[in-house]
Design a protein around this motif. Structure first.
Motif, short mmCIF file in Angstrom:
data_model
loop_
_atom_site.label_atom_id
_atom_site.label_comp_id
_atom_site.label_asym_id
_atom_site.label_seq_id
_atom_site.Cartn_x
_atom_site.Cartn_y
_atom_site.Cartn_z
N MET A 1 0.44 16.03 -6.29
CA MET A 1 0.42 14.67 -6.82
C MET A 1 1.85 14.14 -6.96
N ASP A 2 2.67 15.00 -7.55
CA ASP A 2 4.04 14.57 -7.81
C ASP A 2 4.79 14.27 -6.52
N VAL A 3 4.58 15.13 -5.53
CA VAL A 3 5.26 14.91 -4.26
C VAL A 3 4.82 13.58 -3.66
N LEU A 4 3.51 13.36 -3.71
CA LEU A 4 2.98 12.12 -3.17
C LEU A 4 3.60 10.92 -3.89
N LEU A 5 3.60 11.03 -5.22
CA LEU A 5 4.17 9.93 -6.01
C LEU A 5 5.65 9.74 -5.70
N ALA A 6 6.32 10.87 -5.56
CA ALA A 6 7.75 10.77 -5.27
C ALA A 6 7.97 10.01 -3.97
N VAL A 7 7.15 10.33 -2.97
CA VAL A 7 7.31 9.64 -1.69
C VAL A 7 7.01 8.15 -1.85
N LEU A 8 6.01 7.87 -2.66
CA LEU A 8 5.70 6.46 -2.89
C LEU A 8 6.87 5.76 -3.56
N VAL A 9 7.45 6.44 -4.54
CA VAL A 9 8.62 5.87 -5.21
C VAL A 9 9.73 5.61 -4.22
N PHE A 10 9.96 6.61 -3.39
CA PHE A 10 10.99 6.46 -2.36
C PHE A 10 10.71 5.23 -1.50
N GLN A 11 9.43 5.10 -1.17
CA GLN A 11 9.08 3.99 -0.29
C GLN A 11 9.37 2.65 -0.95
N VAL A 12 8.95 2.56 -2.22
CA VAL A 12 9.20 1.31 -2.94
C VAL A 12 10.69 1.03 -3.01
N LEU A 13 11.44 2.08 -3.35
CA LEU A 13 12.88 1.90 -3.48
C LEU A 13 13.52 1.52 -2.16
N THR A 14 13.00 2.12 -1.06
CA THR A 14 13.54 1.77 0.25
C THR A 14 13.33 0.29 0.52
N THR A 15 12.14 -0.18 0.18
CA THR A 15 11.85 -1.60 0.38
C THR A 15 12.83 -2.47 -0.39
N ARG A 16 13.03 -2.06 -1.70
CA ARG A 16 13.95 -2.85 -2.53
C ARG A 16 15.36 -2.78 -1.99
N MET A 17 15.72 -1.58 -1.51
CA MET A 17 17.06 -1.41 -0.99
C MET A 17 17.28 -2.32 0.20
N ARG A 18 16.23 -2.38 1.04
CA ARG A 18 16.37 -3.21 2.22
C ARG A 18 16.53 -4.68 1.80
N ALA B 1 17.81 -5.69 -1.03
CA ALA B 1 19.07 -5.92 -1.74
C ALA B 1 20.29 -5.72 -0.86
N PHE B 2 20.23 -4.70 0.01
CA PHE B 2 21.42 -4.37 0.78
C PHE B 2 21.30 -4.73 2.25
N GLY B 3 20.10 -5.13 2.66
CA GLY B 3 19.93 -5.49 4.05
C GLY B 3 19.84 -4.30 4.97
N GLY B 4 19.60 -3.15 4.48
CA GLY B 4 19.48 -1.98 5.34
C GLY B 4 19.19 -0.76 4.49
N THR B 5 19.06 0.36 5.15
CA THR B 5 18.79 1.58 4.38
C THR B 5 19.89 2.60 4.60
N ASP B 6 21.07 2.12 4.97
CA ASP B 6 22.20 3.03 5.08
C ASP B 6 22.69 3.38 3.69
#
Lengths: 483, 226, 669, 310
Positions: free
Chosen positions: B193-210, B212-217
């Motif tokens: 469960m935690d791993v799945l959630l972690a990946v979801l969190v990552f995904q959300v953050l990646t979206t936000r990062m994109r 805010a920063f215009g990329g995922t570098d």
């Protein structure tokens, strides 16, 4: 009764979270968190009075150590949650947040508290791991609450570094399980493990302990994987920073306390002691180095948390009832002091609009109450009487010298001196001097009450622990138990 | 019920086990080599399959239905759901490449070799405790763990870091099954469960990062510093 | 609970109540309530101390206080002496403070912290376990720190002083903590009784002694740990300066005596040589800095370093004599040292309070701007004169008596003390003599330039006499000085009880009017000197009255070399007064001067203006502290590269730590 | 009895000593001189003048001469000049005597500072520096002298010197004598430290301090300075050449005899000093510390000698 008491610390916050989820953030639900924290505290006190018990088929179990940690969670959560409504109101007024985010804040903070309560109540290493990882996931969004570039960056670093650390801890748990299974105990339950700890294979346990200390140490803000902490704590909303710094770190450290009991039985005290001493000194060195030329007061507070976790690790390394009682007292004292500081820093940040140290000048003349809380909080964290951190640091030092670890304590205290000097210098820059023309900073009554209550509690604890004394000793005996 | 199970003779069990482990290791190493993010996700999915196969082989060998079922579940999560989520993130952000890793590919592979040696040396006490074919494969899991960590340290794209984390997670799961046929079920569920959630969190953050920063570098994430 | 206990506990309770009053009452009530309360506590503390000095001891064990340790108190004669001194200083300072605090220092923090500071200083000597001692020590540090920065809004130097003070006092605390805890660990218990019975290895004893001496010396302002003192003491409000300079620094001496002589029962020669040499260097360095200082309160601060140096010479000599087996001389040296502590407390209280009056009346402490206060502030001038006389160690002042005793002990040690003594003692005497001589010059400067002649600045010309409360506090201190000066025999017998705690044996000084020393035939009577001097002066006066026929004084112009009336700008200033001294000692002081010549635009040879700046920097600060500070700053800047923001770097820390740990595990299986 | 005799002797004799020294100087310089009684005549003249209160001076200015004279009188009463016993034995301590003399200097310096003229400040500053630098020498000489006796009581020191005349020519004693002689010169403001007859601001110390004094005040100061000179010279002779001094409970005749001897000794010493001054130039102000450092060294060596050569 006992079952209810054990379920309550997890249940109250979850109920509050549900309340927030259903009704959104309004004037009533804003105080649900504080109410839940109060309930949690009451339940924790109840648990401390009634003694050990178990619930949910033995998945949850409360002994003196859990009860003590619950008290810490309850107290700090109460402080943080009573300051939350005013904080969010100010954020809303300044346009930094919006109703949906506030609802999410309400839900997540309560889930966070619940996860922490679950962590200290879980009866097994596995459950504990799950709960700690859950706190990471929940708080990730709290750290990123503001949706700014910085907040997103902080959240990413927080999640990545903590997940890696916690993954290492998981591997450690797997290895413990392996060692335990080999002696016919296919369980991760604390009591079972510690009963059989003497027979666990030292070769495997050594690797496991290294991984567990590194892993949970990451979440506890100990070097070398400490770097998420200043970023996350400086970006999270102030009450969340208070919760994270004040209790989350300690809850993660609680895992190390539990692990040490097993490790000491399996490997002798020397191994974990050496490991923790290295980690503690490394944390102190990192703090000392980075505080010297610090430019941001929220990061300053965050580094101070690393320092205190280092001291706590040092105390744990020493072991023995006195040192562990001191460690536990330090956890509570640090929770109180640090939450006061983060709450006042948050308020200051809202008023000044910057978290740069040089943006704040002559605060004592401009806002005496805020500056007083900030100054007294800093003095408390520097380990000065009458605050309880003095008593606990003294206890740690005494135990250290008695255990023949004077050669560690002495450099550690020299580092603490450097840290104190750096903090003193930054505090001088911020607090003293003539009042700036910007005018006074008003403070809502609820925030003021939280700050004063926190400081008063910390001071009272430093004068006398009163009824907490017995609990401290029992809990320390559990944490320092040798079979 | 046990007699109805298909029994796996040791002559077949060990090669199968080794095959699964080999595939697991190879996919892990390949992640270091490939630069195309889509390929990396594919490799991760393949590794998930190898992991699932390993668990199933173990389960069949030990004649443990529950273990086989867990293996299938793990496969579904790690070869199905997680790659799917990542691919979605990848599509949302437009396919990308790991252009310039912090440590270049050739060095990375050499480092991986050193890490493999280290893992082998470290795992000796684990093997010594109960020398079975399964535990003898633990060094492979540890290698992948270290490689995963190395990916996290040296790869600049957000997705690469997620894969690095998941490599570590795969390696831990593998260790768990190789040593003791897995941790208690409640815990295993919680972990997944935690791993799945972690990946979801990552995904959300990646979206936000994109946003805010215009990329995922991840090199762009340098605003918070001392 | 006996008399001592009752008095002591009441004093503490009153301090707590005064602090509460300072915190909670409105401004108008705050000053009298907190001030009178503190004064009362001081009086009770004195009474408790005197009762303890007379032989009644008290102890208590309060396990409920201070978590994990408990509080253990015990008052013996040695503690009683320091209680009494602190009490008297607090009494004078508190009465003075009622008047002094009216201008801007009536804030809650100051008024609440001052009584707590007094309480902490009363607790330090009463502490009878390591934890209790440390908590009292830190309480003293934190309350005084709050008071030092009280005036931070008006002068930026205050914050700086507070920082120096905080850091140096913490440094001292760490040293004491390490020393005492190592001691306690070696002794297997932390109460002083257990420490007394401990049997430690010589190496551990040496470490304990050295560590604690470093800590205590930093509190006593001993060179090279003195840097905070001339900053913090002047910047604090004056009654606090008095408390710090007259009472708090004594705690450093108390600590050395308590730990070195009482708990460790003395030690080898090298311990006490360290103490003696540190004392000698401080005495000289302190008074030299004082002699060239133009800031009145800074001058007094440096003079504190000097006097603590003299005290440490006495303590070190006492330890040396004890190590050489000469118990009688050891007791004499310690008596002299403790008497000097008492005397110094008396005149330093008076001087700081008087300096505070000057600062309050004129708004400046710069001697170069003062002068002419004799007519505007007659009482303050008279009181300062008494203090200055006492401080310059001339008869009939009180410091003369203690320095006389100290010199006697040093001089008569020679025949018995071997080569080390033959080398040390003459130098020590030389140091005392030179510092006494420079002290005379210093206080002639302070009094002559600061109070006599004509005002050198407009502020001094507008000065007005202080309110009665301030004068009362000062007068009380002056009375104490006079009693100590004329009747030291009144307190010497009880002082010997305090000495006996550290060095068991009979009293070293006896006599009712004159001082008779055990084993030495020197004798002196301060009272007789004063009387003889009085008679001689009166006789001379009578003689001039008889001989001189014309009595009426005619006012006349000063001799101006025919150049017109003298102006204030022509007066000698403190800087010019000290200039020859500065020249004589310029190798030690390394003064800096800086001349800026601005030529006229048209020609480089015609000067438009010349600006001259001279400064005597603290050389130890420059050579010892500034390099450390700049290294720390450099390291701090460089350390920022540890946290560059790169997540890869952060993860790499963990990666290397993990692989490193794994390699270690693989290597050491 | 002895004390009263000493005080009278010093009070009456000191101006004569000064007159004698001036006369010796004058004769050596080929002048006729004003006669031995001239200082007394000067004092009489000054006493008859009107007292002056310069602008801005106060009680310190007025009290200074009194205190100066008072300290010298006390010292004259207690130091062993004629007799080693003194009714004020508890004051007859070397440290006390030194401190009393210093008190007199301080009084004068404060009086000078009170005038607020640059001269006064300058004189006071220089006087204090000389005082500060002289102090170590004096105390170390005292140290050297008292080591062998075991006390700093003057009477006892002198008595023991009488009992053991050969101890006087020990190295310790000789070195101490030389050191004390230099100190005496410095303390009394004689060449080469100070020139009692100069009024040049670059050089003067004592005269700069007393510049504003006039009339009876000045008379008091001159008288006290003369007494200071004779007391110090007397002390020097008693310490290092105590022959003839009355010890114990001596009768009137012995006291008178001792008085004659001490007058002779002091006169001789004064004459020597005056003669020496003729052949010497005043040192630059900033060379004085060198001289005093030399005397300090001698005193230190005296102490060392008293220990190592004992």
């Amino acid at each position: 009764m006992s079952t209810l008491l054990i379920l309550a610390p997890v249940g109250f916050p979850l109920l509050a979270a549900g309340g927030c989820a259903v009704f959104g953030w309004n004037r009533v639900t804003a105080w649900l968190g504080a109410a839940a924290a109060a309930g949690l505290l009451a339940a924790a006190i109840g648990l401390a009075v009634t003694g050990p018990g178990a619930a949910l088929w033995g998945l949850l179990r409360a002994d003196a150590l859990s009860a003590y940690m619950l008290i810490v969670i309850g107290v700090v959560a109460l402080l943080a949650m009573s300051a939350s409504p005013a904080y969010l109101a100010a954020e809303l007024a300044a346009g930094h947040t919006w109703p949906r985010a506030m609802r999410r804040y309400g839900v997540l903070t309560q889930a966070f508290v619940a996860a922490m309560a679950l962590a200290v109540l879980s009866s097994s290493l596995g459950m504990l791991w799950v709960a700690v990882e859950a706190t990471t996931i929940v708080t990730a969004f709290l750290v990123g609450h503001r949706h700014t570039r910085e907040a997103t960056e902080a959240a990413w670093k927080y999640v990545v570094i903590c997940s890696v650390g916690i993954a290492l801890a998981l591997l450690g748990i797997v290895l413990v399980h392996y060692a335990a299974a080999h002696v016919g105990v296919a369980s991760l339950d604390w009591t079972t493990l510690s009963q059989h700890a003497g027979r666990l294979d030292p070769g495997v346990m050594r690797i496991a302990v290294v991984l567990l200390v590194l892993g949970f140490g990451t979440k506890a803000g100990l070097a070398p994987l400490h770097a998420w902490l200043p970023d996350a704590h400086s970006q999270a909303p102030a009450p969340v920073s208070a919760l994270m710094s004040g209790v989350l770190l300690s809850v993660a450290f609680y895992a190390i306390l539990r692990v040490k009991v097993i490790a000491d039985a399996a490997l002798g005290t020397g191994f974990t002691r050496l490991l923790l001493v290295i980690v503690a000194l490394a944390s102190l060195v990192v703090t000392a180095l980075l505080l010297l030329a610090q430019r941001d007061y929220k990061r300053l507070l965050a580094y101070s948390s690393i320092e205190h976790m280092g001291l706590i690790a040092l105390g744990t390394a020493i072991g023995g009832t006195l040192a562990l009682a001191a460690v536990l007292l330090h956890i509570l004292g640090h929770g109180l002091g640090k939450s006061v500081l983060f709450l006042s820093a948050g308020h200051l940040h809202q008023a000044v609009g910057s978290s740069r140290i040089h943006a704040v000048r002559g605060l004592a003349a401009r806002a005496p109450l805020l500056a007083g809380a900030f100054a007294l909080g800093l003095l408390a964290l520097l380990g000065l009487p009458p605050f309880s951190l003095f008593a606990s640091e003294l206890g740690i030092a005494r135990a250290g010298f008695s255990a023949g670890l004077g050669w560690v304590i002495a450099p550690a205290f020299v580092l603490v001196l450097v840290i104190a000097a750096a903090l003193g210098r930054h505090a001088r820059d911020m607090l003293l001097g003539p009042a700036s023309p910007a005018g006074a900073i008003p403070m809502p009554r609820s925030v003021a009450a939280a700050l004063i209550a926190g400081l008063a509690a910390c001071a009272v604890l430093g004068v006398t622990a009163g009824p907490l004394n017995t609990l401290l000793r029992t809990a320390a005996a559990i944490a320092g138990a040798l079979p | 019920m046990t007699e109805t199970m298909f029994t796996l003779p040791p002559s077949l069990y060990v090669p199968l086990l080794d095959l699964a482990c080999g595939a697991f290791l190879l996919t892990g190493m390949m992640v270091l080599w490939r630069r195309d993010l889509a390929a990396i996700v594919r490799l991760f999915a393949l590794q998930g399959i190898a992991l699932a196969a390993l668990i199933v082989v173990l389960g069949v060998y030990e004649q443990d239905v529950e273990l086989v079922a867990v293996g299938l579940g793990v496969g579904a999560l790690r070869a199905g759901l997680l790659p799917y989520l990542m691919r979605r993130a990848l599509i949302a952000g437009g396919a990308g490449r790991e252009v310039r890793p912090v440590v270049n590919v050739a060095t990375s592979l050499l480092v991986a070799a050193v890490l493999a040696m280290l893992a082998y040396a470290v795992a000796q006490p684990l093997i010594r405790l109960s020398p079975t074919p399964a535990t003898q494969a633990v060094p492979i899991a540890l290698t992948v763990l270290l490689v995963g960590f190395f990916v996290l340290v040296t790869r600049r794209r957000a997705l690469s870091q997620v894969v690095g984390f998941l490599l570590m997670d795969n390696a831990i799961t593998m260790t768990a099954f190789l040593t003791t046929s897995g941790v208690p079920l409640v815990v295993e569920l919680g972990i997944s469960m935690d791993v799945l959630l972690a990946v979801l969190v990552f995904q959300v953050l990646t979206t936000r990062m994109r946003a805010a920063f215009g990329g995922t570098d991840l090199d762009e994430l340098r605003e918070l510093h001392d | 609970m006996n008399l001592v206990g009752t008095l002591f506990c009441t004093a503490l309770a009153i301090c707590a109540l005064s602090a509460l009053a300072g915190l909670a009452t409105p401004t108008r009530l705050r000053l009298p309530l907190a001030g009178l309360g503190t004064a009362g506590a001081g009086a009770l503390g004195t009474a408790a101390g005197l009762a303890a000095l007379l032989g009644e001891s008290w102890s208590a064990w309060l396990p409920e206080l201070l978590p994990l340790a408990g509080v253990r108190l015990a008052i013996d004669p040695l503690a009683g002496l320091f209680l009494a001194v602190t009490g008297v200083v607090a009494l004078c300072a508190a009465i003075y403070g009622i008047g002094y605090s009216r201008d801007g220092l009536d804030g809650r923090v100051v008024q609440a912290a001052a009584p707590l500071f007094v309480a902490a200083m009363l607790l330090v000597p009463a502490a009878a376990s390591v934890s209790t001692f440390l908590v009292a020590w830190e309480l003293m540090a934190i309350t005084s720190l709050l008071l030092v920065v009280a005036d931070h809004r008006h002068r930026s130097a205050v914050g700086e002083a507070g920082l120096w003070y905080g850091v140096m006092t913490h440094l001292g605390f760490v040293a004491i903590l390490a020393g005492l805890l190592a001691f306690a660990a070696g002794a297997g218990g932390e109460s002083f009784d257990q420490l007394r019975q401990a049997e430690l290895s010589p190496a551990l004893r040496g470490t304990v002694f050295l560590a604690t001496v470093v800590g205590f010396a930093s509190k006593a302002g001993i060179v090279p740990l003195h840097v905070w003192l001339p900053r913090a003491h002047p910047e604090a409000p004056s009654q606090i300066s008095a408390l710090m300079s007259a009472a708090m620094v004594n705690m450093g001496v108390y600590g050395i005596v308590r730990v070195g002589l009482d708990l460790l029962h003395g030690g080898p020669v090298w311990w006490w040589m360290v103490v003696l040499i540190a004392g000698a260097i401080s005495a000289l360095y302190g008074i030299l800095q004082a002699a060239v200082s133009a800031d009145l309160k800074r001058l007094l601060g440096h003079s504190t370093t000097e006097n603590m140096g003299l005290v440490l010479i006495g303590v070190g000599a006492a330890g040396l004599f004890a190590a050489w087996g000469n118990a009688v001389l050891a007791a004499l040296a310690l008596t002299a040292a403790l008497l000097h502590v008492v005397n110094h407390a008396g005149f330093k209280t008076l001087l700081f309070l008087a300096a505070g009056s000057v600062q309050r009346a004129t708004g400046t402490r710069d001697l170069d701007q003062l002068g002419g206060l004799r007519t505007r502030m007659p009482y303050t001038t008279g009181l300062f004169a008494v203090g200055a006389l006492c401080a310059s160690a001339l008869p009939p002042g009180n410091a003369f008596v203690s320095e006389w005793l100290l010199l006697q002990s040093l001089i008569h040690a020679l025949p018995t003390s071997g080569v080390v003594g033959a080398v040390t003692m003459p130098l020590a005497v030389g140091v005392i003599a030179l510092s006494a001589g420079l002290a005379v010059a210093t206080f002639v400067k302070a009094f002559g330039i600061g109070f006599l002649a004509k005002p050198r600045g407009p502020e001094a010309a507008r000065a007005a006499e202080s309110p009665p409360a301030m004068l009362g506090g000062m007068a009380l201190a002056a009375c104490c000085c006079l009693v100590l000066a004329l009747a030291p025999t009144a307190i010497l017998p009880v002082l010997s009880h305090a000495v006996a705690v550290a060095l068991p044996g009979p009293g070293a000084v006896t006599g009712e009017v004159s001082l008779h020393l055990a084993g030495i035939s020197s004798v002196i009577s301060p009272l007789l000197i004063a009387v003889a001097l009085g008679v001689a002066v009166a006789g001379t006066l009578a003689l001039t009255r008889v001989v001189a026929t014309r009595r009426v004084r005619r006012a006349a112009r000063l001799w101006d070399c025919g150049g017109g009336p003298m102006s204030a700008r022509m007066e000698y200033t403190a800087t010019s007064f000290a200039e020859p001294l500065q020249r004589v000692f310029d190798n030690v002081l390394a003064p800096e001067s800086d001349v800026d010549v601005t030529p006229v635009k048209e020609s480089a040879y015609l000067v438009e203006s010349v600006r001259f700046r001279a400064k005597v920097p603290d050389r130890i600060e420059r050579r010892l502290y500034e390099p450390v500070l700049s290294v720390l700053t450099f390291v701090g800047r460089g350390a920022r590269h540890l946290a560059t923001g790169s997540v890869h770097r952060y993860l790499a820390y963990g990666f290397w730590a993990l692989t490193g740990a794994l390699i270690m595990l693989a290597v050491f299986q | 009895m002895g004390a009263v005799l000493q005080v009278v002797l010093v009070a009456v004799g000191s101006p004569l000593l000064v007159g004698m020294m001036r006369q010796v100087r004058a004769r050596l310089e080929g002048r006729a001189g004003a006669g031995i009684g001239q200082p007394w005549r000067d004092l009489r003249k000054l006493v008859r003048k009107e007292p002056i209160a310069p602008d801005g001076t106060g009680w310190v200015f007025r009290a200074a001469p009194l205190l100066l004279a008072g300290t010298v009188l006390v010292v004259a009463a207690v130091v062993p000049l004629v007799s080693t016993t003194s009714p004020l034995d508890e004051v007859a301590d070397l440290f006390a005597v030194v401190a009393l003399l210093a008190l007199g200097s301080v009084a004068l310096a404060l009086g000078a500072l009170d005038t607020s003229t640059a001269f006064g400040g300058m004189g006071a500053s220089r006087e204090m520096i000389v005082l500060a630098l002289v102090e170590p020498t004096i105390l170390l000489s005292v140290f050297a002298l008292s080591v062998r006796v075991g006390t700093t009581n003057l009477g006892t020191i002198v008595t023991s010197a009488v009992a053991d005349p050969l101890a006087v020519i020990s190295p310790a004693s000789l070195l101490a004598a030389a050191a004390l002689a230099i100190v005496t010169i410095a303390e009394t403001g004689r060449i080469p430290v100070d020139n009692p007859s100069t009024h040049l601001e670059l050089t003067m110390i004592h005269e700069a301090m007393v510049l504003e004094y006039a009339g009876p005040d000045l008379a008091l100061i001159e008288w006290a300075s003369a007494m200071r000179l004779s007391v110090l010279l007397g002390l020097l002779t008693s310490l290092f050449a105590p022959w003839g001094i009355a010890t114990g409970n001596a009768g009137l005749l012995a006291l008178l005899l001792a008085a004659v001897v001490v007058i002779a000794k002091v006169a001789l010493l004064g004459a020597l000093l005056a003669a020496g001054e003729v052949f010497m130039a005043k040192l630059r102000l900033f060379r004085i510390p060198e001289l005093l450092a030399g005397s300090f060294l001698m005193a230190l060596l005296a102490v060392a000698a008293s220990f190592f050569l004992a």
